[in-house]
Design a protein around this motif. Structure first.
Motif, PDB file in Angstrom:
ATOM      1  N   GLY A  79       8.396  -7.286  12.609  1.00  0.00           N
ATOM      2  CA  GLY A  79       8.542  -6.874  13.992  1.00  0.00           C
ATOM      3  C   GLY A  79       7.407  -5.940  14.337  1.00  0.00           C
ATOM      4  N   ASP A  80       7.724  -4.735  14.737  1.00  0.00           N
ATOM      5  CA  ASP A  80       6.672  -3.772  15.069  1.00  0.00           C
ATOM      6  C   ASP A  80       6.689  -2.574  14.135  1.00  0.00           C
ATOM      7  OD1 ASP A  80       9.040  -2.743  15.932  1.00  0.00           O
ATOM      8  OD2 ASP A  80       8.293  -1.975  17.823  1.00  0.00           O
ATOM      9  N   ARG A  81       7.326  -2.720  12.965  1.00  0.00           N
ATOM     10  CA  ARG A  81       7.484  -1.603  12.033  1.00  0.00           C
ATOM     11  C   ARG A  81       6.823  -1.910  10.697  1.00  0.00           C
ATOM     12  NH1 ARG A  81      12.035  -0.280   8.552  1.00  0.00           N
ATOM     13  NH2 ARG A  81      11.701   1.862   7.909  1.00  0.00           N
ATOM     14  N   ASP A  82       5.955  -1.011  10.231  1.00  0.00           N
ATOM     15  CA  ASP A  82       5.325  -1.167   8.919  1.00  0.00           C
ATOM     16  C   ASP A  82       6.374  -0.991   7.830  1.00  0.00           C
ATOM     17  OD1 ASP A  82       3.009  -1.441  10.305  1.00  0.00           O
ATOM     18  OD2 ASP A  82       2.101   0.433   9.653  1.00  0.00           O
ATOM     19  N   ILE A  83       6.264  -1.796   6.770  1.00  0.00           N
ATOM     20  CA  ILE A  83       7.232  -1.713   5.673  1.00  0.00           C
ATOM     21  C   ILE A  83       6.495  -1.756   4.332  1.00  0.00           C
ATOM     22  CG2 ILE A  83       9.168  -2.730   6.923  1.00  0.00           C
ATOM     23  CD1 ILE A  83       8.561  -5.369   5.597  1.00  0.00           C
ATOM     24  N   THR A  84       7.186  -1.266   3.305  1.00  0.00           N
ATOM     25  CA  THR A  84       6.650  -1.272   1.946  1.00  0.00           C
ATOM     26  C   THR A  84       7.202  -2.469   1.188  1.00  0.00           C
ATOM     27  OG1 THR A  84       8.464   0.035   1.068  1.00  0.00           O
ATOM     28  CG2 THR A  84       6.570   1.257   1.953  1.00  0.00           C
ATOM     29  N   MET A  85       6.658  -2.710   0.004  1.00  0.00           N
ATOM     30  CA  MET A  85       7.131  -3.823  -0.812  1.00  0.00           C
ATOM     31  C   MET A  85       8.590  -3.611  -1.237  1.00  0.00           C
ATOM     32  SD  MET A  85       4.654  -5.825  -0.737  1.00  0.00           S
ATOM     33  CE  MET A  85       3.625  -5.192   0.556  1.00  0.00           C
ATOM     34  N   ASP A  86       8.963  -2.345  -1.512  1.00  0.00           N
ATOM     35  CA  ASP A  86      10.351  -2.054  -1.881  1.00  0.00           C
ATOM     36  C   ASP A  86      11.299  -2.366  -0.726  1.00  0.00           C
ATOM     37  OD1 ASP A  86       9.611  -1.231  -4.413  1.00  0.00           O
ATOM     38  OD2 ASP A  86       9.412   0.875  -3.823  1.00  0.00           O
ATOM     39  N   GLU A  87      10.874  -2.058   0.507  1.00  0.00           N
ATOM     40  CA  GLU A  87      11.703  -2.375   1.670  1.00  0.00           C
ATOM     41  C   GLU A  87      11.850  -3.881   1.854  1.00  0.00           C
ATOM     42  OE1 GLU A  87      11.432   0.238   5.393  1.00  0.00           O
ATOM     43  OE2 GLU A  87       9.523   0.604   4.368  1.00  0.00           O
ATOM     44  N   ILE A  88      10.771  -4.626   1.589  1.00  0.00           N
ATOM     45  CA  ILE A  88      10.855  -6.087   1.691  1.00  0.00           C
ATOM     46  C   ILE A  88      11.887  -6.606   0.704  1.00  0.00           C
ATOM     47  CG2 ILE A  88       9.627  -8.246   1.246  1.00  0.00           C
ATOM     48  CD1 ILE A  88       7.110  -6.916   2.333  1.00  0.00           C
ATOM     49  N   THR A  89      11.799  -6.146  -0.546  1.00  0.00           N
ATOM     50  CA  THR A  89      12.750  -6.594  -1.566  1.00  0.00           C
ATOM     51  C   THR A  89      14.174  -6.252  -1.169  1.00  0.00           C
ATOM     52  OG1 THR A  89      11.051  -6.296  -3.263  1.00  0.00           O
ATOM     53  CG2 THR A  89      13.327  -6.453  -4.020  1.00  0.00           C
ATOM     54  N   ARG A  90      14.386  -5.042  -0.663  1.00  0.00           N
ATOM     55  CA  ARG A  90      15.733  -4.632  -0.253  1.00  0.00           C
ATOM     56  C   ARG A  90      16.253  -5.489   0.899  1.00  0.00           C
ATOM     57  NH1 ARG A  90      17.447  -1.831   3.750  1.00  0.00           N
ATOM     58  NH2 ARG A  90      15.431  -0.992   4.334  1.00  0.00           N
ATOM     59  N   ARG A  91      15.406  -5.704   1.921  1.00  0.00           N
ATOM     60  CA  ARG A  91      15.834  -6.497   3.078  1.00  0.00           C
ATOM     61  C   ARG A  91      16.118  -7.948   2.701  1.00  0.00           C
ATOM     62  NH1 ARG A  91      12.643  -4.956   8.569  1.00  0.00           N
ATOM     63  NH2 ARG A  91      13.037  -2.726   8.558  1.00  0.00           N
ATOM     64  N   VAL A  92      15.278  -8.505   1.829  1.00  0.00           N
ATOM     65  CA  VAL A  92      15.480  -9.893   1.405  1.00  0.00           C
ATOM     66  C   VAL A  92      16.785 -10.015   0.615  1.00  0.00           C
ATOM     67  CG1 VAL A  92      14.559 -11.736  -0.059  1.00  0.00           C
ATOM     68  CG2 VAL A  92      13.044 -10.505   1.492  1.00  0.00           C
ATOM     69  N   LYS A  93      17.043  -9.046  -0.273  1.00  0.00           N
ATOM     70  CA  LYS A  93      18.302  -9.073  -1.034  1.00  0.00           C
ATOM     71  C   LYS A  93      19.511  -8.989  -0.109  1.00  0.00           C
ATOM     72  CE  LYS A  93      16.843  -7.185  -5.477  1.00  0.00           C
ATOM     73  NZ  LYS A  93      16.898  -6.055  -6.387  1.00  0.00           N
ATOM     74  N   GLU A  94      19.446  -8.094   0.894  1.00  0.00           N
ATOM     75  CA  GLU A  94      20.557  -7.949   1.835  1.00  0.00           C
ATOM     76  C   GLU A  94      20.788  -9.233   2.619  1.00  0.00           C
ATOM     77  OE1 GLU A  94      19.521  -4.586   4.258  1.00  0.00           O
ATOM     78  OE2 GLU A  94      20.013  -3.138   2.691  1.00  0.00           O
ATOM     79  N   ARG A  95      19.699  -9.845   3.086  1.00  0.00           N
ATOM     80  CA  ARG A  95      19.854 -11.078   3.863  1.00  0.00           C
ATOM     81  C   ARG A  95      20.332 -12.223   2.983  1.00  0.00           C
ATOM     82  NH1 ARG A  95      16.085 -12.986   8.651  1.00  0.00           N
ATOM     83  NH2 ARG A  95      16.650 -10.875   9.250  1.00  0.00           N
ATOM     84  N   LYS A  96      19.874 -12.270   1.725  1.00  0.00           N
ATOM     85  CA  LYS A  96      20.319 -13.332   0.817  1.00  0.00           C
ATOM     86  C   LYS A  96      21.813 -13.189   0.527  1.00  0.00           C
ATOM     87  CE  LYS A  96      19.465 -15.778  -3.372  1.00  0.00           C
ATOM     88  NZ  LYS A  96      18.981 -15.780  -4.710  1.00  0.00           N
ATOM     89  N   ALA A  97      22.280 -11.940   0.370  1.00  0.00           N
ATOM     90  CA  ALA A  97      23.711 -11.719   0.137  1.00  0.00           C
ATOM     91  C   ALA A  97      24.532 -12.161   1.348  1.00  0.00           C
ATOM     92  CB  ALA A  97      23.970 -10.249  -0.168  1.00  0.00           C
TER      93      ALA A  97
END
Length: 158
Positions: A79-97
């Protein structure tokens, strides 16, 4: 004291109109926030890929943008927010769950170093999602005689 019946009873529509206008404003703002993307990213040519329209994308897909900041370093955002690799992993895990397996669309600038794209891919696969695709443009945007454009990257043969 009994009330006199009114001849023409009327309903005041002003509060209802106010509520409708507030709902319209709410939906317009949330729709534009959901569709934000990094406009500075210039995609690579992808003339031979599969063409997808926004309507054909699954509603559960995730889009990750990789652009270049003013200092020339890779900038990863959603979107319009910078993210780190750890945030990507966390968000992907949450969405996969929540949704199970889903596709990830990477929108990388044509000039981004492959290492930045590889780090994003590694963060996604560390979360357990391997359906990763890349977005590109469907027409050649390179320089043509008499027209300004970006320089074409030459392929190095070894």
């Amino acid at each position: 004291m009994a009330r006199k019946p009114q001849e023409n009873p009327q309903l005041d529509m002003t509060p209802m109109i106010d509520v409708v206008f507030e709902l319209i404003i709410f939906f317009v703002v949330t729709l534009t926030e959901a569709q934000k993307k990094d406009e500075t990213i210039e995609l690579e040519d992808g003339q031979h890929g599969i063409v997808l329209t926004p309507e054909e994308l699954p509603p559960t897909h995730m889009q990750i943008d990789i652009g270049i900041d003013k200092s020339g370093k890779a900038r990863v955002s959603m979107g319009d927010r910078d993210i780190t690799m750890d945030e990507i992993t966390r968000r992907v895990k949450e969405r996969k769950a929540k949704y199970g397996e889903f596709p990830i669309m990477i929108r990388a600038d044509w000039a981004v170093q492959h290492g930045a794209v590889a780090r994003v891919m590694n963060a996604c696969t560390a979360a357990g999602v391997w359906k990763i695709s890349f977005m590109a443009i469907g027409e050649d945007k390179t320089s043509k005689p008499g027209q300004p454009g970006r320089p074409r990257l030459s392929k190095v043969r070894r």
